[in-house]
Design a protein around this motif. Structure first.
Motif, PDB file in Angstrom:
ATOM      1  N   PRO A 293       0.652  -1.167  -0.055  1.00  0.00           N
ATOM      2  CA  PRO A 293       0.153   0.042   0.089  1.00  0.00           C
ATOM      3  C   PRO A 293       0.654   1.067   0.150  1.00  0.00           C
ATOM      4  O   PRO A 293       0.415   2.359  -0.383  1.00  0.00           O
ATOM      5  N   PHE A 294       2.084   1.220   0.538  1.00  0.00           N
ATOM      6  CA  PHE A 294       2.968   2.574   0.518  1.00  0.00           C
ATOM      7  C   PHE A 294       4.107   2.351  -0.164  1.00  0.00           C
ATOM      8  O   PHE A 294       5.141   3.025   0.210  1.00  0.00           O
ATOM      9  N   GLU A 295       4.164   1.683  -1.330  1.00  0.00           N
ATOM     10  CA  GLU A 295       5.348   1.548  -2.024  1.00  0.00           C
ATOM     11  C   GLU A 295       4.984   1.639  -3.605  1.00  0.00           C
ATOM     12  O   GLU A 295       3.884   1.217  -3.952  1.00  0.00           O
ATOM     13  N   GLY A 296       6.016   2.186  -4.226  1.00  0.00           N
ATOM     14  CA  GLY A 296       5.926   1.967  -5.652  1.00  0.00           C
ATOM     15  C   GLY A 296       5.344   3.266  -6.313  1.00  0.00           C
ATOM     16  O   GLY A 296       5.140   4.245  -5.581  1.00  0.00           O
ATOM     17  N   GLU A 297       4.804   3.332  -7.743  1.00  0.00           N
ATOM     18  CA  GLU A 297       4.546   4.419  -8.526  1.00  0.00           C
ATOM     19  C   GLU A 297       2.910   4.086  -8.838  1.00  0.00           C
ATOM     20  O   GLU A 297       2.556   3.161  -9.211  1.00  0.00           O
ATOM     21  N   VAL A 298       2.406   5.307  -8.395  1.00  0.00           N
ATOM     22  CA  VAL A 298       0.698   5.328  -8.534  1.00  0.00           C
ATOM     23  C   VAL A 298       0.599   6.383 -10.068  1.00  0.00           C
ATOM     24  O   VAL A 298       0.985   7.457  -9.633  1.00  0.00           O
ATOM     25  N   GLU A 299       0.052   5.927 -11.034  1.00  0.00           N
ATOM     26  CA  GLU A 299       0.002   6.912 -12.173  1.00  0.00           C
ATOM     27  C   GLU A 299      -1.673   7.343 -11.772  1.00  0.00           C
ATOM     28  O   GLU A 299      -2.617   6.487 -11.737  1.00  0.00           O
ATOM     29  N   PHE A 300      -1.958   8.641 -11.716  1.00  0.00           N
ATOM     30  CA  PHE A 300      -3.274   9.190 -11.570  1.00  0.00           C
ATOM     31  C   PHE A 300      -3.749  10.091 -12.730  1.00  0.00           C
ATOM     32  O   PHE A 300      -2.839  11.008 -12.797  1.00  0.00           O
TER      33      PHE A 300
ATOM     34  N   TYR B  44       1.453  13.853   0.158  1.00  0.00           N
ATOM     35  CA  TYR B  44       1.282  12.725   0.176  1.00  0.00           C
ATOM     36  C   TYR B  44       2.471  11.762   0.121  1.00  0.00           C
ATOM     37  O   TYR B  44       3.139  10.682   0.702  1.00  0.00           O
ATOM     38  N   GLN B  45       3.427  12.131  -0.923  1.00  0.00           N
ATOM     39  CA  GLN B  45       4.790  11.637  -1.254  1.00  0.00           C
ATOM     40  C   GLN B  45       5.646  11.852   0.104  1.00  0.00           C
ATOM     41  O   GLN B  45       6.568  11.066   0.553  1.00  0.00           O
TER      42      GLN B  45
ATOM     43  N   LYS C 283       2.608   9.724 -10.165  1.00  0.00           N
ATOM     44  CA  LYS C 283       2.696  10.445 -11.617  1.00  0.00           C
ATOM     45  C   LYS C 283       1.219  10.900 -11.933  1.00  0.00           C
ATOM     46  O   LYS C 283       0.585  10.114 -12.048  1.00  0.00           O
ATOM     47  N   TRP C 284       1.205  12.329 -12.037  1.00  0.00           N
ATOM     48  CA  TRP C 284      -0.161  12.931 -12.394  1.00  0.00           C
ATOM     49  C   TRP C 284      -0.162  12.988 -13.949  1.00  0.00           C
ATOM     50  O   TRP C 284       0.561  13.684 -14.467  1.00  0.00           O
ATOM     51  N   VAL C 285      -1.131  12.627 -14.777  1.00  0.00           N
ATOM     52  CA  VAL C 285      -1.462  12.923 -15.834  1.00  0.00           C
ATOM     53  C   VAL C 285      -2.824  13.538 -15.952  1.00  0.00           C
ATOM     54  O   VAL C 285      -3.926  12.894 -15.620  1.00  0.00           O
ATOM     55  N   ASP C 286      -2.953  14.706 -16.583  1.00  0.00           N
ATOM     56  CA  ASP C 286      -4.163  15.602 -16.682  1.00  0.00           C
ATOM     57  C   ASP C 286      -4.660  15.376 -18.152  1.00  0.00           C
ATOM     58  O   ASP C 286      -3.842  15.651 -19.052  1.00  0.00           O
TER      59      ASP C 286
ATOM     60  N   SER D 219      -5.129  -1.836 -24.142  1.00  0.00           N
ATOM     61  CA  SER D 219      -3.703  -2.355 -24.208  1.00  0.00           C
ATOM     62  C   SER D 219      -3.381  -2.779 -23.085  1.00  0.00           C
ATOM     63  O   SER D 219      -2.203  -3.529 -22.841  1.00  0.00           O
ATOM     64  N   GLY D 220      -3.952  -2.691 -21.753  1.00  0.00           N
ATOM     65  CA  GLY D 220      -3.626  -3.241 -20.498  1.00  0.00           C
ATOM     66  C   GLY D 220      -2.631  -2.342 -19.815  1.00  0.00           C
ATOM     67  O   GLY D 220      -2.191  -2.559 -18.633  1.00  0.00           O
ATOM     68  N   ASP D 221      -2.319  -1.056 -20.543  1.00  0.00           N
ATOM     69  CA  ASP D 221      -1.271  -0.023 -20.021  1.00  0.00           C
ATOM     70  C   ASP D 221      -2.104   0.897 -19.282  1.00  0.00           C
ATOM     71  O   ASP D 221      -2.404   1.963 -20.019  1.00  0.00           O
ATOM     72  N   VAL D 222      -2.903   0.599 -18.079  1.00  0.00           N
ATOM     73  CA  VAL D 222      -3.812   1.434 -17.514  1.00  0.00           C
ATOM     74  C   VAL D 222      -3.157   2.603 -16.368  1.00  0.00           C
ATOM     75  O   VAL D 222      -2.124   2.191 -15.790  1.00  0.00           O
ATOM     76  N   PRO D 223      -3.793   3.696 -16.076  1.00  0.00           N
ATOM     77  CA  PRO D 223      -3.217   4.280 -15.089  1.00  0.00           C
ATOM     78  C   PRO D 223      -3.865   3.454 -13.799  1.00  0.00           C
ATOM     79  O   PRO D 223      -4.766   2.596 -13.764  1.00  0.00           O
TER      80      PRO D 223
END
Length: 431
Positions: free
Chosen positions: A38-45, A65-66, A75-78, A94-98
């Motif tokens: 829960p508190f490790e890794g990259e989260v694409e949002f 948060y970081q 990683k924020w994507v607008d 594609s399976g490459d999801v946020p």
């Protein structure tokens, strides 16, 4: 209200009303079960069209948060509002999801098969602060596929005092139903020659029928159920009001954001169920009209509630390989404190109960139309009813019904012919 807030309100109102242009969705998944921590890794949002006006707010939340979770990178994507459905559909395929994504509730139906059930990632205590009426409506077959974020608030009734008073309007007893509102609108035109309202068919004809208790779909969501003699008679009452100019002639416009007759240009007298964002535009563009406005409770459903047309939500795709980390971030991002901070930047309303207990919402003073509206909206949040059709084609179906009602009001079809045509379009689309 600052100009920045006003512009922001417009952008968010547009986002609330937006719907993608691509139907269908892939149920594909990489099988990305929550094998992360829960508190490790990259989260694409992904968010929808927020960077320009609210970049500092989002960046601030991410930085906080970081800092609190140093092993997590967000990683924020607008994404522009008109692109979100297409882009997310491609990502799912594609399976490459946020790992977490902001989705307008009107688009949830098409993406639900590709989303992770959140009950498996969030505890009941994590969800306890959300308004029950807003979160329960996001469940499908008992499973929660998104958490509510912000919304445009409960609708309000808006009346031009100098006009409706000539028709006997009592601000202490405003119309409680659309039938009462149309009767008042007819009388307004008869007494003043000012058109009544644009409420019918309005921005969403399906929602107008729901105010009358009309069931639109079968339980399996495969068949239209609104084509009945009772609904044909109901449409006849709309036509009678349209012919008497209680319903303004421009209300049949397909461009619902630019009606020819509006409160702003002084050509209509009332809106029995309107977004408070209407007040922002009137105050800015027609200050004399704004000073003449009375704001009241809106018309109600048969259960005494107010229909919410859409809300913004946050979901986690099924194919995300960082579901646990994403769930922790979503819990933080949508918590009551952070929603309250967002509401202080732009006139939106929270989905969390704790936010409404703050003085910003609990101690609203002043008697301007906007002040009155804010008090009514906060009071009305627990009474909001969000009842989506729940299909992958909600927007398409709603527009098909609206178009047929517009044709009926113009006189090119009978009520029965309009309902027959709308029913066929719905059943063909759902087949």
């Amino acid at each position: 209200m600052s100009r920045r807030r006003a512009l922001g309100a417009g952008a968010l109102a547009l986002a609330l009303m937006s719907s993608g242009c691509v139907a269908g969705t892939s149920g594909s998944t990489s099988g990305g079960q929550a094998d992360d921590q829960p508190f490790e890794g990259e989260v694409e949002f992904w968010t929808i069209n927020l960077k320009k006006n609210f970049g500092a707010y989002i960046d601030g939340l991410i930085a906080q948060y970081q800092k609190e979770h140093p092993k997590v990178t967000v990683k924020w994507v607008d994404v522009p509002g008109q692109d979100i459905a297409t882009k997310l559909l491609a990502a799912v395929a594609s399976g490459d999801v946020p790992d977490a994504v902001n989705i307008a509730s009107s688009d949830l139906g098409r993406f639900t098969p590709s989303l992770a059930p959140l009950d498996e990632l969030l505890k009941p205590a994590d969800l306890a602060d959300f308004q029950p009426n807003l979160i329960d409506s996001l469940r499908v077959a008992g499973k929660l596929y998104a958490v509510p974020w912000y919304n445009g608030g409960a609708p309000v009734g808006i009346y031009r005092k100098s006009v409706v008073s000539k028709a006997g309007f009592d601000e202490k007893a405003p119309p409680k139903t659309y039938a009462e509102a149309l009767a008042l609108a007819d009388k307004v035109y008869a007494e003043t020659k000012v058109y009544g309202s644009n409420d019918v068919p309005g921005v969403n004809a399906a929602s107008v029928l729901r105010y009358y208790g009309v069931e639109l779909l079968s339980a399996d969501k495969k068949t239209a159920t609104f084509n009945t003699p009772e609904v044909a008679k109901l449409l006849d009452t709309f036509k009678a009001s349209y012919d008497k100019h209680g319903i303004a002639p421009g209300s049949i416009s397909k461009d619902v954001r630019n009606y020819p007759q509006t409160l702003e240009n002084g050509q209509i007298a009332m809106a029995a169920s309107a977004s408070a964002a209407t007040l922002v535009n009137v105050e800015k563009n027609a200050p004399d009209v704004y000073k003449d406005l009375l704001v009241t409770e809106p018309v109600q459903t048969r259960t005494g509630g107010y229909l919410l047309l859409a809300q913004q939500t946050v979901a986690i795709p099924k194919a995300s390989r960082h579901q646990r980390a994403a769930a922790e971030f979503v819990k933080f991002f949508t918590n009551g404190a952070n929603q309250l901070a967002f509401c202080k930047l732009v006139p939106i309303y929270p989905s969390t109960i704790s936010s409404t207990k703050d003085a910003f919402f609990a101690d609203i003073t002043g008697d301007s139309p906007t002040d009155v509206a804010r008090r009514l909206i906060v009071k009305g949040l627990p009474k909001l009813e969000y009842v989506p059709l729940g299909t992958a084609k909600d927007a398409e179906l709603g527009e098909a019904l609206s178009e047929e009602i517009r044709a009926f009001l113009q006189g090119s079809k009978s009520a029965k012919e309009a309902l027959d045509a709308a029913e066929k379009q719905w059943n063909d689309a759902l087949a």
